[in-house]
Design a protein around this motif. Sequence first.
Motif, mmCIF file in Angstrom:
data_model
loop_
_atom_site.group_PDB
_atom_site.id
_atom_site.type_symbol
_atom_site.label_atom_id
_atom_site.label_comp_id
_atom_site.label_asym_id
_atom_site.label_seq_id
_atom_site.Cartn_x
_atom_site.Cartn_y
_atom_site.Cartn_z
ATOM 1 N N LYS A 105 0.738 -1.318 -0.088
ATOM 2 C CA LYS A 105 0.180 -0.173 -0.136
ATOM 3 C C LYS A 105 0.759 1.286 -0.032
ATOM 4 N N ALA A 120 -6.309 9.667 0.254
ATOM 5 C CA ALA A 120 -6.150 10.343 1.340
ATOM 6 C C ALA A 120 -4.699 10.750 1.887
ATOM 7 N N VAL A 143 -7.085 6.043 10.213
ATOM 8 C CA VAL A 143 -7.143 4.655 9.551
ATOM 9 C C VAL A 143 -5.644 3.954 9.331
ATOM 10 N N LYS A 145 -3.278 1.264 8.568
ATOM 11 C CA LYS A 145 -3.481 -0.057 7.520
ATOM 12 C C LYS A 145 -1.966 -0.909 7.784
ATOM 13 N N VAL A 155 -6.680 -3.551 7.788
ATOM 14 C CA VAL A 155 -7.168 -2.363 7.802
ATOM 15 C C VAL A 155 -8.014 -2.026 8.999
ATOM 16 N N VAL A 157 -10.383 0.963 10.816
ATOM 17 C CA VAL A 157 -10.885 2.621 10.890
ATOM 18 C C VAL A 157 -10.973 2.945 12.400
ATOM 19 N N GLU A 187 -3.563 6.826 7.962
ATOM 20 C CA GLU A 187 -4.238 7.284 6.764
ATOM 21 C C GLU A 187 -5.209 8.373 7.390
ATOM 22 N N GLU A 188 -5.442 9.509 6.812
ATOM 23 C CA GLU A 188 -6.528 10.480 6.902
ATOM 24 C C GLU A 188 -7.962 9.671 6.793
ATOM 25 N N LEU A 190 -11.428 9.376 5.394
ATOM 26 C CA LEU A 190 -12.204 10.105 4.476
ATOM 27 C C LEU A 190 -13.847 9.504 4.909
ATOM 28 N N GLU A 194 -18.634 4.534 -0.697
ATOM 29 C CA GLU A 194 -17.846 3.748 -1.610
ATOM 30 C C GLU A 194 -18.229 3.192 -2.879
ATOM 31 N N LYS A 216 -18.999 -4.197 2.920
ATOM 32 C CA LYS A 216 -18.090 -4.759 3.387
ATOM 33 C C LYS A 216 -18.262 -5.423 4.824
ATOM 34 N N MET A 275 -13.796 6.574 -2.640
ATOM 35 C CA MET A 275 -14.618 7.115 -1.831
ATOM 36 C C MET A 275 -15.102 8.327 -2.163
ATOM 37 N N LEU A 284 -9.180 4.840 -2.341
ATOM 38 C CA LEU A 284 -8.986 4.309 -1.123
ATOM 39 C C LEU A 284 -7.803 3.027 -1.383
ATOM 40 N N GLU A 285 -7.973 2.667 -2.369
ATOM 41 C CA GLU A 285 -7.021 1.296 -2.799
ATOM 42 C C GLU A 285 -7.129 1.119 -4.140
HETATM 43 P P1 AMP Z 1 -8.718 -1.052 1.932
HETATM 44 O O1 AMP Z 1 -8.412 -2.643 1.908
HETATM 45 O O2 AMP Z 1 -7.364 -0.050 1.844
HETATM 46 O O3 AMP Z 1 -9.678 -0.763 0.794
HETATM 47 O O4 AMP Z 1 -9.450 -0.716 3.200
HETATM 48 C C1 AMP Z 1 -10.797 -1.594 3.417
HETATM 49 C C2 AMP Z 1 -11.828 -0.604 4.106
HETATM 50 O O5 AMP Z 1 -11.420 0.170 4.915
HETATM 51 C C3 AMP Z 1 -12.291 0.236 2.877
HETATM 52 O O6 AMP Z 1 -13.379 -0.451 1.866
HETATM 53 C C4 AMP Z 1 -13.058 1.295 3.405
HETATM 54 O O7 AMP Z 1 -14.137 1.017 3.844
HETATM 55 C C5 AMP Z 1 -11.880 1.727 4.727
HETATM 56 N N1 AMP Z 1 -11.188 2.624 4.734
HETATM 57 C C6 AMP Z 1 -9.772 2.518 4.119
HETATM 58 N N2 AMP Z 1 -9.055 3.539 3.912
HETATM 59 C C7 AMP Z 1 -9.841 4.379 4.257
HETATM 60 C C8 AMP Z 1 -9.847 5.892 4.597
HETATM 61 N N3 AMP Z 1 -8.667 6.326 4.286
HETATM 62 N N4 AMP Z 1 -10.823 6.494 5.162
HETATM 63 C C9 AMP Z 1 -12.049 6.026 5.658
HETATM 64 N N5 AMP Z 1 -12.300 4.384 5.416
HETATM 65 C C10 AMP Z 1 -11.203 3.825 4.815
#
Ligand code: AMP
Length: 444
Positions: A105, A120, A143, A145, A155, A157, A187-188, A190, A194, A216, A275, A284-285
């Motif tokens: 990441k 973010a 967040v 990660k 991950v 939050v 991470e900030e 957000l 989604e 999710k 997002m 986000l990813e």
């Molecule tokens: P990721 O595997 O990075 O997508 O993260 C899994 C889930 O965590 C995402 O689908 C979001 O629901 C939540 N998430 C990840 N990054 C953020 C972020 N910067 N702000 C808020 N929620 C996040």
Amino acid sequence: MTPQVLIVGAGGREHALARRLAESPSRPRLWAAPGNPGLLRLASRAPVDPADHPALAAWCREAAIDLVVVGPEDPLIAGLADVLRDAGLAVFGPGARGARLEGDKEHAKLVMAAAGVPTAGYAACGDLAEALARLESAALPVVVKACGAAQGKGVAVCADRAAARAHLELCFTADAFGDAGRRVLLEECLTGPELSILAVTDGRDYALLCPSRDHKRLGEGDTGPNTGGMGVVASAGLLTPGLGRAVGEGVVAPVLAELRRRGVDYRGVLYVGLMLTPDGPRVLEFNCRFGDPETQAVLPLLRVDLLELLLAAARGDLGAWLATLPEPGPGAPRDWPGAALTDWERAAAVVVAASHGYPGPIRRGDAITLPPDRERAWVVQAGTAERDGRLVTAGGRVLGVVGEGRDLREALAAAYGLLADVRFDGLVCRRDIGGGLPPSRSEP
Ligand code: AMP
Ligand code: GLY
């Protein structure tokens, strides 16, 4: 000549790919490595261990495989596509350097920064002391990660610093994610809905499939722990004004250009997890493969031959193939790259049925009763196995029920209607997939 296609993987995504490939007018012969009972009704099992990459490449050569479609991220991150391509095979899925967008990441953040992609803000930390020091000045919620691939469990939050500290300790002290947790992003946080957007690409040209929304969290009303995904809706109703341009010109094109600049030839799906914040879409990813269960909902909306699409991307002639397509159909958004691929007048939904205990330790071996597929609803198998001639539960997400219709209301009614006849002890599902969504299209 009958095209020979190998699907690598064993989940619902791979069963959905096989279902759609089996409908190709060129009537391919399908192979699976290793497959699951549902997928193996459409495909023959390849007599080779998919974890043994050189052996898989040798078998593909021997069997004159025309296309290998790699479903899951782990083999892509481990370089399976490189081994297969080096053996002269056409592969849908990026090599290890491309798959690093999902496998690391921090690397994804650096690529995004170089490509000017909105995401973010973050800080990367390599040990607990550094992370705890950073945490003191971080805004809340934050967040946390794990940088590596941790099956969605890396991950958290975190509403307060205590929760963030606990997740950092899981990464650094308890070593809960192994190597994946040796570096961590703070991470900030957000806010906003989604959206998942799958871009099919040959590294230069690309087409976006219908947007979809995963659910999710395990519990209804988006409560409880994160999972691999409990259900998805896919529909033109998810579009927002300017989304196609924002994702195409603002994310996919610059990332592919940055990868080319680094000498990375990316062929497969670039999955953009977004997002929709009040300040516009933020990434986000990235994932380096088809989403699961997004694929189960998105593929039924295709109005093109999936085999041709995947072959064009794998061979590097996606641009020429896209140029042969007819105009986009009715209801297509104007600014959507690859709008001609999707039937925008239909919608699809998938509701996941999971095992007792998921996403924690699960119970296995419960007998499954499946209803026959219907015209607008069908079962896609994931964590299933055959024991003594009976279908039994064998994984966290056991199966998904897909429904399609002219809008989400019809698609969801079809999916839930069939799900009512699916039975196994301990079945866990969400009753609110698609809840609160506009049932039909809002004008882009
Ligand atoms: P990721 O595997 O990075 O997508 O993260 C899994 C889930 O965590 C995402 O689908 C979001 O629901 C939540 N998430 C990840 N990054 C953020 C972020 N910067 N702000 C808020 N929620 C996040
Ligand atoms: N459904 C989320 C994923 O495929 O990563």
